[in-house]
Design a protein around this motif. Structure first.
Motif, PDB file in Angstrom:
ATOM      1  N   ILE A 114       3.932  -5.053  14.430  1.00 49.05           N
ATOM      2  CA  ILE A 114       5.409  -5.321  14.246  1.00 49.05           C
ATOM      3  C   ILE A 114       5.923  -4.186  13.082  1.00 49.05           C
ATOM      4  CG2 ILE A 114       6.994  -7.104  13.236  1.00 49.05           C
ATOM      5  CD1 ILE A 114       5.295  -9.167  14.668  1.00 49.05           C
ATOM      6  N   PHE A 115       5.174  -4.210  12.051  1.00 53.07           N
ATOM      7  CA  PHE A 115       5.521  -3.355  10.937  1.00 53.07           C
ATOM      8  C   PHE A 115       5.471  -1.906  11.191  1.00 53.07           C
ATOM      9  CE2 PHE A 115       5.033  -7.401   8.515  1.00 53.07           C
ATOM     10  CZ  PHE A 115       6.254  -7.452   7.766  1.00 53.07           C
ATOM     11  N   SER A 116       4.440  -1.454  12.197  1.00 50.00           N
ATOM     12  CA  SER A 116       4.451  -0.128  12.666  1.00 50.00           C
ATOM     13  C   SER A 116       5.792   0.149  13.090  1.00 50.00           C
ATOM     14  CB  SER A 116       3.204   0.227  13.568  1.00 50.00           C
ATOM     15  OG  SER A 116       2.255  -0.237  12.815  1.00 50.00           O
ATOM     16  N   ARG A 117       6.290  -0.584  13.868  1.00 46.37           N
ATOM     17  CA  ARG A 117       7.544  -0.357  14.396  1.00 46.37           C
ATOM     18  C   ARG A 117       8.720   0.282  13.737  1.00 46.37           C
ATOM     19  NH1 ARG A 117       5.540  -4.047  18.407  1.00 46.37           N
ATOM     20  NH2 ARG A 117       7.222  -5.745  17.752  1.00 46.37           N
ATOM     21  N   ILE A 118       8.750  -0.248  12.460  1.00 44.48           N
ATOM     22  CA  ILE A 118       9.747   0.097  11.342  1.00 44.48           C
ATOM     23  C   ILE A 118       9.179   0.883  10.360  1.00 44.48           C
ATOM     24  CG2 ILE A 118      11.194  -1.862  11.988  1.00 44.48           C
ATOM     25  CD1 ILE A 118      10.308  -3.188   9.453  1.00 44.48           C
ATOM     26  N   GLY A 119       8.083   1.701  10.756  1.00 42.82           N
ATOM     27  CA  GLY A 119       7.829   2.809   9.904  1.00 42.82           C
ATOM     28  C   GLY A 119       6.739   2.390   8.601  1.00 42.82           C
ATOM     29  N   PHE A 120       6.096   1.189   8.716  1.00 42.60           N
ATOM     30  CA  PHE A 120       5.057   0.960   7.725  1.00 42.60           C
ATOM     31  C   PHE A 120       3.702   1.584   8.228  1.00 42.60           C
ATOM     32  CE2 PHE A 120       8.249  -2.033   6.557  1.00 42.60           C
ATOM     33  CZ  PHE A 120       7.883  -2.461   5.204  1.00 42.60           C
ATOM     34  N   THR A 121       3.130   2.105   7.101  1.00 41.49           N
ATOM     35  CA  THR A 121       1.689   2.799   7.507  1.00 41.49           C
ATOM     36  C   THR A 121       0.619   1.603   6.943  1.00 41.49           C
ATOM     37  OG1 THR A 121       1.764   3.474   5.035  1.00 41.49           O
ATOM     38  CG2 THR A 121       2.472   5.058   6.820  1.00 41.49           C
ATOM     39  N   ILE A 122      -0.620   1.840   7.278  1.00 37.65           N
ATOM     40  CA  ILE A 122      -1.543   0.901   6.928  1.00 37.65           C
ATOM     41  C   ILE A 122      -2.395   1.637   5.775  1.00 37.65           C
ATOM     42  CG2 ILE A 122      -3.728  -0.133   7.815  1.00 37.65           C
ATOM     43  CD1 ILE A 122      -2.585  -0.214  10.306  1.00 37.65           C
ATOM     44  N   SER A 123      -2.871   0.728   4.714  1.00 42.04           N
ATOM     45  CA  SER A 123      -3.611   1.355   3.644  1.00 42.04           C
ATOM     46  C   SER A 123      -4.548   0.201   3.413  1.00 42.04           C
ATOM     47  CB  SER A 123      -2.836   1.473   2.599  1.00 42.04           C
ATOM     48  OG  SER A 123      -1.946   0.585   2.191  1.00 42.04           O
ATOM     49  N   GLU A 124      -5.721   0.579   2.809  1.00 35.04           N
ATOM     50  CA  GLU A 124      -6.694  -0.232   2.714  1.00 35.04           C
ATOM     51  C   GLU A 124      -7.422  -0.169   1.276  1.00 35.04           C
ATOM     52  OE1 GLU A 124      -9.535   0.112   5.877  1.00 35.04           O
ATOM     53  OE2 GLU A 124      -8.595  -1.441   6.897  1.00 35.04           O
ATOM     54  N   GLY A 125      -8.146  -1.056   0.878  1.00 37.54           N
ATOM     55  CA  GLY A 125      -8.780  -0.730  -0.632  1.00 37.54           C
ATOM     56  C   GLY A 125      -9.959  -1.613  -0.529  1.00 37.54           C
ATOM     57  N   PRO A 126     -10.785  -1.548  -1.599  1.00 40.91           N
ATOM     58  CA  PRO A 126     -12.167  -2.176  -1.778  1.00 40.91           C
ATOM     59  C   PRO A 126     -11.904  -3.919  -1.909  1.00 40.91           C
ATOM     60  CG  PRO A 126     -11.405  -1.127  -3.916  1.00 40.91           C
ATOM     61  CD  PRO A 126     -10.370  -0.853  -2.818  1.00 40.91           C
ATOM     62  N   GLU A 127     -12.864  -4.461  -1.404  1.00 39.91           N
ATOM     63  CA  GLU A 127     -13.037  -6.159  -1.491  1.00 39.91           C
ATOM     64  C   GLU A 127     -13.733  -6.268  -3.024  1.00 39.91           C
ATOM     65  OE1 GLU A 127     -15.169  -6.975   1.985  1.00 39.91           O
ATOM     66  OE2 GLU A 127     -13.479  -6.906   3.282  1.00 39.91           O
ATOM     67  N   ILE A 128     -14.785  -5.365  -3.524  1.00 39.27           N
ATOM     68  CA  ILE A 128     -15.073  -5.608  -4.695  1.00 39.27           C
ATOM     69  C   ILE A 128     -14.241  -4.563  -5.596  1.00 39.27           C
ATOM     70  CG2 ILE A 128     -16.937  -5.092  -6.223  1.00 39.27           C
ATOM     71  CD1 ILE A 128     -18.821  -5.446  -4.158  1.00 39.27           C
ATOM     72  N   GLU A 129     -13.422  -5.718  -6.558  1.00 36.74           N
ATOM     73  CA  GLU A 129     -12.625  -4.703  -7.198  1.00 36.74           C
ATOM     74  C   GLU A 129     -12.623  -4.920  -8.866  1.00 36.74           C
ATOM     75  OE1 GLU A 129     -10.310  -2.841  -7.641  1.00 36.74           O
ATOM     76  OE2 GLU A 129      -9.085  -2.743  -5.861  1.00 36.74           O
ATOM     77  N   ASP A 130     -11.782  -4.140  -9.676  1.00 35.99           N
ATOM     78  CA  ASP A 130     -11.892  -4.410 -11.062  1.00 35.99           C
ATOM     79  C   ASP A 130     -10.668  -5.471 -11.599  1.00 35.99           C
ATOM     80  OD1 ASP A 130      -9.853  -2.795 -10.987  1.00 35.99           O
ATOM     81  OD2 ASP A 130     -11.058  -1.131 -11.407  1.00 35.99           O
ATOM     82  N   ASP A 131     -10.688  -5.662 -12.682  1.00 41.00           N
ATOM     83  CA  ASP A 131      -9.480  -6.625 -13.299  1.00 41.00           C
ATOM     84  C   ASP A 131      -8.355  -5.935 -13.215  1.00 41.00           C
ATOM     85  OD1 ASP A 131      -9.276  -9.019 -15.321  1.00 41.00           O
ATOM     86  OD2 ASP A 131      -8.035  -7.463 -15.834  1.00 41.00           O
ATOM     87  N   TRP A 132      -8.497  -4.736 -13.544  1.00 40.16           N
ATOM     88  CA  TRP A 132      -6.743  -3.946 -13.618  1.00 40.16           C
ATOM     89  C   TRP A 132      -6.412  -4.102 -12.267  1.00 40.16           C
ATOM     90  CZ3 TRP A 132      -3.232  -1.878 -16.468  1.00 40.16           C
ATOM     91  CH2 TRP A 132      -2.649  -0.825 -15.875  1.00 40.16           C
ATOM     92  N   HIS A 133      -6.801  -3.802 -11.200  1.00 38.25           N
ATOM     93  CA  HIS A 133      -6.107  -3.702  -9.674  1.00 38.25           C
ATOM     94  C   HIS A 133      -5.726  -5.203  -9.249  1.00 38.25           C
ATOM     95  CE1 HIS A 133      -7.720   0.459  -9.934  1.00 38.25           C
ATOM     96  NE2 HIS A 133      -6.747   0.836  -9.185  1.00 38.25           N
ATOM     97  N   VAL A 134      -6.549  -6.195  -9.599  1.00 36.46           N
ATOM     98  CA  VAL A 134      -6.369  -7.561  -9.213  1.00 36.46           C
ATOM     99  C   VAL A 134      -5.258  -8.108  -9.972  1.00 36.46           C
ATOM    100  CG1 VAL A 134      -7.306  -9.582  -8.465  1.00 36.46           C
ATOM    101  CG2 VAL A 134      -8.550  -7.670  -7.730  1.00 36.46           C
ATOM    102  N   PHE A 135      -5.497  -7.946 -11.410  1.00 42.27           N
ATOM    103  CA  PHE A 135      -4.677  -8.907 -12.192  1.00 42.27           C
ATOM    104  C   PHE A 135      -3.724  -7.756 -13.183  1.00 42.27           C
ATOM    105  CE2 PHE A 135      -8.226 -12.096 -11.509  1.00 42.27           C
ATOM    106  CZ  PHE A 135      -7.430 -13.010 -10.646  1.00 42.27           C
TER     107      PHE A 135
END
Ligand code: DAH
Length: 338
Positions: A114-135
């Protein structure tokens, strides 16, 4: 005794089975409880010790020969029957049992499409994260009670390393590494230290959405979400936006869709008439700044949804634990939906 063995051997040599019945009779005659070989072994017990070595050898050879003869004949007969009597071209083929997609995968794919049809790309990130990126980069100050909204699993004694509690962490990574315009969705697994029940699990899946450009407004957010809801739940779907709070969006909202009971109230919507689907809002200028994007030049919207919850609503599933139990009786119910 040796003569008897010789005779039995010769008879076996001359034998060929015309069908499986004859072969079975041959087996019984030789190897059955009252068969030739069995009775020869009985006789063998009473022969003089001096003859035992030679006679025993002959007797064993006879037994092996007969066993091989049976196998040989059986092979010939089954080959014959494959190609003549039992090979029926008109029979339907054996039914192939194929697997099916997991409901979570199906809903995730549908949302991505649904979102690809209006130009959204897909991005991924790590499951184990640091405090900065999560909070921290998402405007959750240290020690702020907003962090309690998401009970966190820490990996070690180091409080900086944790399992991400939401996929909003990926929007930080995307903004840090790309210049606007940014239009992306981030599907992924998230983890929260929550008691497992019919309604919540410690592992689940989310999709985060992010759109940053010049002059992005709340109207764009509303339009995008309405398009999404109608694509996912059907063209007649009605949405409503309620004010809410998230540290990383200002203003923040939550989107509900009108329940299939059309607002009259039922168990699914807990008699409210509406089903909560996602959280959203305009990206807080502090978040843009933290990620290296000038908030005077750019604005953006973000939203986040839980895939399990959407699948619960779409397929009327009553218990979130079913997704993780790998019970084929549950999973097979989705095999006809592509
Ligand atoms: N990260 C939020 C959660 O897990 C969901 C969410 C709410 C994401 C609002 C957003 C947002 O991007 O704008 O509860």
């Amino acid at each position: 005794m040796e003569k008897k063995i010789e005779e039995a051997y010769l008879r076996a040599q001359n034998f060929t089975a015309n069908d499986l019945k004859e072969l079975e009779q041959f087996r019984i005659d030789y190897l059955g409880k009252k068969g030739i070989i069995t009775s020869l072994f009985n006789d063998f017990k009473s022969i003089p010790a001096a003859e035992k070595k030679k006679t025993g050898k002959l007797l064993n050879e006879l037994k092996v020969y007969v066993q091989e003869k049976i196998l040989e004949n059986a092979e010939g007969l089954t080959k014959q029957s494959d190609y003549s009597t039992s090979f029926d071209l008109t029979l339907p083929a054996n039914h192939l049992i194929t697997g099916s997609r997991h409901p979570i995968s199906m809903v995730r794919k549908e949302i991505i499409d649904i979102f690809s049809r209006i130009g959204f790309t897909i991005s991924e990130g790590p499951e184990i994260e640091d405090d900065w990126h999560v909070f921290s980069a998402l405007n959750f100050p240290e020690e702020h009670p907003a962090r309690d909204m998401q009970d966190t699993f820490f990996i070690s004694k180091n409080p900086d390393i944790l399992l991400r509690t939401h996929t909003s962490s990926v929007q930080v990574r995307v903004m840090e590494n790309n210049n606007p315009p940014i239009r992306t969705i981030s599907p992924g697994r998230v983890f929260r230290n929550e008691a497992i029940s019919a309604r919540s699990h410690c592992i689940f899946h989310q999709i985060e959405g992010l759109y940053v450009d010049t002059e992005v407004s709340f109207a764009d957010l509303k339009q995008t979400l309405e398009y999404f809801a109608k694509e996912l739940f059907g063209v007649d779907t009605k949405i409503r936006l309620r004010p809410s709070f998230f540290p990383f969006t200002e203003p923040s909202g939550e989107m509900d869709v009108l329940c299939s009971c059309k607002g009259t109230g039922c168990r699914l919507c807990k008699y409210t008439g509406w089903l909560e689907v996602l959280g959203c809002g305009m990206v807080d200028p502090n978040v843009l700044t933290d990620c290296g994007i000038d908030p005077n030049k750019y604005t953006g919207f973000a939203f986040g949804l839980g895939i399990e919850r959407i699948a619960l609503l779409k397929y009327n599933i009553k218990d979130i634990r079913l997704y993780f139990e790998n019970d084929v009786r549950f999973l097979n119910q989705f095999s006809s939906i592509v």
